[in-house]
Design a protein around this motif. Structure first.
Motif, PDB file in Angstrom:
ATOM      1  N   GLU A   1      17.059  62.515  33.071  1.00 45.49           N
ATOM      2  CA  GLU A   1      17.152  62.487  31.617  1.00 45.49           C
ATOM      3  C   GLU A   1      15.872  63.045  30.988  1.00 45.49           C
ATOM      4  N   ARG A   2      16.040  63.501  29.767  1.00 45.48           N
ATOM      5  CA  ARG A   2      14.885  63.971  29.019  1.00 45.48           C
ATOM      6  C   ARG A   2      13.975  62.778  28.721  1.00 45.48           C
ATOM      7  N   GLU A   3      12.673  62.962  28.952  1.00 49.80           N
ATOM      8  CA  GLU A   3      11.755  61.847  28.780  1.00 49.80           C
ATOM      9  C   GLU A   3      10.596  62.218  27.862  1.00 49.80           C
ATOM     10  N   PHE A   4      10.119  61.214  27.175  1.00 46.50           N
ATOM     11  CA  PHE A   4       9.000  61.357  26.249  1.00 46.50           C
ATOM     12  C   PHE A   4       7.716  61.682  27.003  1.00 46.50           C
ATOM     13  N   VAL A   5       6.917  62.563  26.402  1.00 43.84           N
ATOM     14  CA  VAL A   5       5.614  62.888  26.978  1.00 43.84           C
ATOM     15  C   VAL A   5       4.495  62.486  26.015  1.00 43.84           C
ATOM     16  N   ALA A   6       4.582  62.966  24.769  1.00 45.91           N
ATOM     17  CA  ALA A   6       3.507  62.693  23.818  1.00 45.91           C
ATOM     18  C   ALA A   6       4.000  62.919  22.399  1.00 45.91           C
ATOM     19  N   VAL A   7       3.311  62.298  21.448  1.00 47.12           N
ATOM     20  CA  VAL A   7       3.627  62.481  20.035  1.00 47.12           C
ATOM     21  C   VAL A   7       2.331  62.523  19.249  1.00 47.12           C
ATOM     22  N   ILE A   8       2.354  63.230  18.132  1.00 45.23           N
ATOM     23  CA  ILE A   8       1.189  63.317  17.261  1.00 45.23           C
ATOM     24  C   ILE A   8       1.649  63.157  15.821  1.00 45.23           C
ATOM     25  N   ASN A   9       0.881  62.438  15.013  1.00 52.88           N
ATOM     26  CA  ASN A   9       1.318  62.213  13.646  1.00 52.88           C
ATOM     27  C   ASN A   9       1.030  63.435  12.779  1.00 52.88           C
ATOM     28  N   ARG A  10       1.345  63.334  11.504  1.00 50.75           N
ATOM     29  CA  ARG A  10       1.278  64.503  10.615  1.00 50.75           C
ATOM     30  C   ARG A  10      -0.116  65.098  10.526  1.00 50.75           C
ATOM     31  N   SER A  11      -1.109  64.244  10.451  1.00 47.99           N
ATOM     32  CA  SER A  11      -2.480  64.731  10.275  1.00 47.99           C
ATOM     33  C   SER A  11      -3.175  65.055  11.585  1.00 47.99           C
ATOM     34  N   GLY A  12      -2.617  64.550  12.685  1.00 48.15           N
ATOM     35  CA  GLY A  12      -3.254  64.739  13.976  1.00 48.15           C
ATOM     36  C   GLY A  12      -4.203  63.631  14.367  1.00 48.15           C
ATOM     37  N   GLU A  13      -4.320  62.610  13.519  1.00 47.38           N
ATOM     38  CA  GLU A  13      -5.283  61.542  13.789  1.00 47.38           C
ATOM     39  C   GLU A  13      -4.747  60.511  14.772  1.00 47.38           C
ATOM     40  N   TYR A  14      -3.428  60.438  14.892  1.00 46.72           N
ATOM     41  CA  TYR A  14      -2.820  59.456  15.789  1.00 46.72           C
ATOM     42  C   TYR A  14      -2.008  60.171  16.854  1.00 46.72           C
ATOM     43  N   THR A  15      -2.208  59.757  18.096  1.00 47.73           N
ATOM     44  CA  THR A  15      -1.427  60.286  19.206  1.00 47.73           C
ATOM     45  C   THR A  15      -0.961  59.145  20.102  1.00 47.73           C
ATOM     46  N   ASN A  16       0.098  59.401  20.826  1.00 42.15           N
ATOM     47  CA  ASN A  16       0.612  58.418  21.766  1.00 42.15           C
ATOM     48  C   ASN A  16       1.161  59.168  22.973  1.00 42.15           C
ATOM     49  N   TYR A  17       0.983  58.580  24.152  1.00 43.35           N
ATOM     50  CA  TYR A  17       1.360  59.260  25.380  1.00 43.35           C
ATOM     51  C   TYR A  17       2.184  58.359  26.291  1.00 43.35           C
ATOM     52  N   ALA A  18       3.057  58.988  27.056  1.00 47.24           N
ATOM     53  CA  ALA A  18       3.699  58.290  28.157  1.00 47.24           C
ATOM     54  C   ALA A  18       2.630  57.958  29.197  1.00 47.24           C
ATOM     55  N   ASP A  19       2.877  56.911  29.954  1.00 43.26           N
ATOM     56  CA  ASP A  19       1.903  56.527  30.982  1.00 43.26           C
ATOM     57  C   ASP A  19       1.623  57.681  31.942  1.00 43.26           C
ATOM     58  N   SER A  20       2.642  58.469  32.236  1.00 42.40           N
ATOM     59  CA  SER A  20       2.488  59.568  33.184  1.00 42.40           C
ATOM     60  C   SER A  20       1.570  60.667  32.663  1.00 42.40           C
ATOM     61  N   ALA A  21       1.366  60.703  31.336  1.00 41.90           N
ATOM     62  CA  ALA A  21       0.560  61.751  30.715  1.00 41.90           C
ATOM     63  C   ALA A  21      -0.848  61.303  30.338  1.00 41.90           C
ATOM     64  N   LYS A  22      -1.048  60.016  30.248  1.00 44.79           N
ATOM     65  CA  LYS A  22      -2.347  59.498  29.803  1.00 44.79           C
ATOM     66  C   LYS A  22      -3.472  59.946  30.728  1.00 44.79           C
ATOM     67  N   GLY A  23      -4.535  60.434  30.103  1.00 47.84           N
ATOM     68  CA  GLY A  23      -5.698  60.857  30.870  1.00 47.84           C
ATOM     69  C   GLY A  23      -5.622  62.271  31.402  1.00 47.84           C
ATOM     70  N   ARG A  24      -4.436  62.872  31.362  1.00 49.30           N
ATOM     71  CA  ARG A  24      -4.281  64.242  31.878  1.00 49.30           C
ATOM     72  C   ARG A  24      -3.809  65.230  30.813  1.00 49.30           C
ATOM     73  N   PHE A  25      -2.976  64.767  29.889  1.00 42.60           N
ATOM     74  CA  PHE A  25      -2.410  65.638  28.858  1.00 42.60           C
ATOM     75  C   PHE A  25      -3.029  65.303  27.503  1.00 42.60           C
ATOM     76  N   THR A  26      -3.141  66.332  26.661  1.00 37.09           N
ATOM     77  CA  THR A  26      -3.641  66.142  25.299  1.00 37.09           C
ATOM     78  C   THR A  26      -2.751  66.888  24.323  1.00 37.09           C
ATOM     79  N   ILE A  27      -2.221  66.166  23.359  1.00 36.95           N
ATOM     80  CA  ILE A  27      -1.427  66.781  22.305  1.00 36.95           C
ATOM     81  C   ILE A  27      -2.328  67.013  21.097  1.00 36.95           C
ATOM     82  N   SER A  28      -2.136  68.148  20.449  1.00 31.78           N
ATOM     83  CA  SER A  28      -2.913  68.465  19.248  1.00 31.78           C
ATOM     84  C   SER A  28      -2.060  69.345  18.349  1.00 31.78           C
TER      85      SER A  28
END
Length: 125
Positions: A44-71
């Motif tokens: 199934e399609r799975e969540f990786v990361a999200v960023i809010n409108r301004s870019g000040e808030y981000t959230n990551y799947a556990d599998s992405a934390k520490g390795r991926f950066t959304i901007s």
């Protein structure tokens, strides 16, 4: 109508890096949070990361934390996913999506209203 176009995927060896980009059409890009998802064959399609409108808030799947950066760059209508220390299990088609307004978890595909066509990421061992 909003169009999202991803790019930057490819073949990379384990431990390598890739930077995905997603360009959005329209003049309301900065009004919405944006997310990245991925889908591996048979899964199934799975969540990786999200960023809010301004870019000040981000959230990551556990599998992405520490390795991926959304901007994001709102002046360019673009959201990015920098992926480092890639693993074979990161192999998937990666999609960007626009977060629709309202309550609900960032993790669910139903809370996103527009999707790109996807870009393939393949990590060899």
């Amino acid at each position: 109508q909003v169009q999202l176009v991803e790019s930057g995927g490819g073949l990379v060896q384990a431990g390598g890096s890739l930077r995905l980009s997603c360009v959005a059409s329209g003049r309301t890009f900065s009004d919405y949070a944006m997310g990245w998802f991925r889908q591996a064959p048979g899964k199934e399609r799975e969540f990786v990361a999200v960023i809010n409108r301004s870019g000040e808030y981000t959230n990551y799947a556990d599998s992405a934390k520490g390795r991926f950066t959304i901007s994001r760059d709102n002046a360019k209508n673009t959201v990015y996913l920098q992926m480092n220390s890639l693993k074979p299990e990161d192999t998937a088609v990666y999609y960007c999506a626009r977060r629709s307004g309202g309550p609900g978890s960032d993790y669910y595909t139903r809370n996103y209203d527009y999707w790109g066509q996807g870009t393939q990421v393949t990590v060899s061992s």
